[in-house]
Design a protein around this motif. Sequence first.
Motif, short mmCIF file in Angstrom:
data_model
loop_
_atom_site.label_atom_id
_atom_site.label_comp_id
_atom_site.label_asym_id
_atom_site.label_seq_id
_atom_site.Cartn_x
_atom_site.Cartn_y
_atom_site.Cartn_z
N ARG A 1 -5.59 -2.87 0.37
CA ARG A 1 -5.55 -2.11 -0.87
C ARG A 1 -6.81 -2.35 -1.71
NH1 ARG A 1 -0.96 -0.39 -3.96
NH2 ARG A 1 -1.42 -0.08 -6.18
N ASP A 2 -7.17 -3.60 -1.88
CA ASP A 2 -8.33 -3.93 -2.69
C ASP A 2 -9.63 -3.41 -2.06
OD1 ASP A 2 -6.75 -5.15 -4.56
OD2 ASP A 2 -7.07 -7.18 -3.79
N LYS A 3 -9.71 -3.48 -0.75
CA LYS A 3 -10.90 -2.97 -0.05
C LYS A 3 -11.03 -1.46 -0.29
CE LYS A 3 -11.09 -6.46 3.59
NZ LYS A 3 -11.03 -6.75 5.04
N LEU A 4 -9.92 -0.74 -0.15
CA LEU A 4 -9.94 0.71 -0.36
C LEU A 4 -10.34 1.06 -1.78
CD1 LEU A 4 -6.74 1.82 1.57
CD2 LEU A 4 -9.06 2.64 2.01
N LEU A 5 -9.73 0.40 -2.75
CA LEU A 5 -10.01 0.71 -4.14
C LEU A 5 -11.45 0.33 -4.52
CD1 LEU A 5 -6.67 -0.31 -5.87
CD2 LEU A 5 -7.51 2.01 -5.39
N SER B 1 -3.88 3.70 6.50
CA SER B 1 -3.18 4.95 6.25
C SER B 1 -1.91 4.71 5.43
CB SER B 1 -2.83 5.64 7.57
OG SER B 1 -4.00 6.01 8.26
N SER B 2 -1.20 3.63 5.75
CA SER B 2 0.01 3.30 5.00
C SER B 2 -0.33 2.98 3.55
CB SER B 2 0.72 2.10 5.64
OG SER B 2 1.16 2.43 6.94
N GLU B 3 -1.42 2.24 3.34
CA GLU B 3 -1.82 1.88 1.98
C GLU B 3 -2.28 3.09 1.19
OE1 GLU B 3 -1.52 -0.24 -0.96
OE2 GLU B 3 -1.42 -1.44 0.87
N LEU B 4 -2.98 4.01 1.85
CA LEU B 4 -3.37 5.25 1.18
C LEU B 4 -2.15 6.03 0.73
CD1 LEU B 4 -6.39 6.49 3.35
CD2 LEU B 4 -6.47 5.79 0.95
N GLY B 5 -1.14 6.05 1.59
CA GLY B 5 0.10 6.74 1.23
C GLY B 5 0.76 6.10 0.02
N ARG B 6 0.76 4.78 -0.05
CA ARG B 6 1.35 4.09 -1.20
C ARG B 6 0.55 4.36 -2.47
NH1 ARG B 6 2.87 0.22 2.82
NH2 ARG B 6 0.82 -0.81 2.77
N GLU C 1 -9.48 12.14 -4.86
CA GLU C 1 -9.51 12.25 -6.31
C GLU C 1 -8.79 11.05 -6.89
OE1 GLU C 1 -8.33 15.20 -10.06
OE2 GLU C 1 -7.78 15.74 -8.00
N LEU C 2 -9.47 10.31 -7.75
CA LEU C 2 -8.86 9.17 -8.43
C LEU C 2 -8.20 9.67 -9.71
CD1 LEU C 2 -11.59 6.41 -8.01
CD2 LEU C 2 -9.74 7.08 -6.45
N LEU C 3 -6.95 9.24 -9.94
CA LEU C 3 -6.19 9.75 -11.08
C LEU C 3 -6.15 8.76 -12.24
CD1 LEU C 3 -3.23 11.22 -8.98
CD2 LEU C 3 -5.28 12.41 -9.81
#
Length: 219
Positions: free
Chosen positions: A157-161, A197-202, A217-219
Amino acid sequence: MKNRNEILKSCPLFSGIKEEEFDSMLSCLGARELEYKKEAYIYMAGNAVSEIGIVLSGSVIIIKEDFWGNRTIISRMSAADMFAESFAFAGIPKLPISVVAAENAEVLFIDCRNILNAYPSPCGFHTALINNMVRILAGKNVMLMQKIDHISCRTTRDKLLSYLSVQAIEAKSKSFTIPYNRQELADYLCIDRSAMSSELGRLRDEGILTFHKNNFELL
């Protein structure tokens, strides 16, 4: 493909050099152009390299492969992007990375020794090329530090963000397109694709972001 000179005008290596000088410059530098099919190796780990590559069309990926064939993507290069310059100028005897065509690609090659070569009456563009190369190498060091920041994060999660935040900042927009597909993004961030992919879904379900393919798109 765009006119070759149109591509080269966008390449930072040729900043400050007039388009009408390109043909004579490339002739003086002994430049050559080659075509590659998708998945073809342009440079292979373990080999020596003295030429820098400039993508004229298509795209290439810089990869690191381990003994078992697991692949990590270091970066992706598109038209007007340059690769292998650090290894060529450093005179590394064995490349630690490979360069692969991500799609059908055309590449312009220039021997780094022809850029540094000092003639009794050097061509006017040599000084500009050397100055431009110093800036490019410094910029790529900054990019490498950014990647280290991403992959040093503890969780998927942290890597993606971390990565997506930088992309949004660079795009100056909460909506942006990344240069990687799902597998390439997982390889770039050194994470498992399924877990990613699971983390992106969350993250989507939590209202933090939305995405479609490589558009985010970041909300």
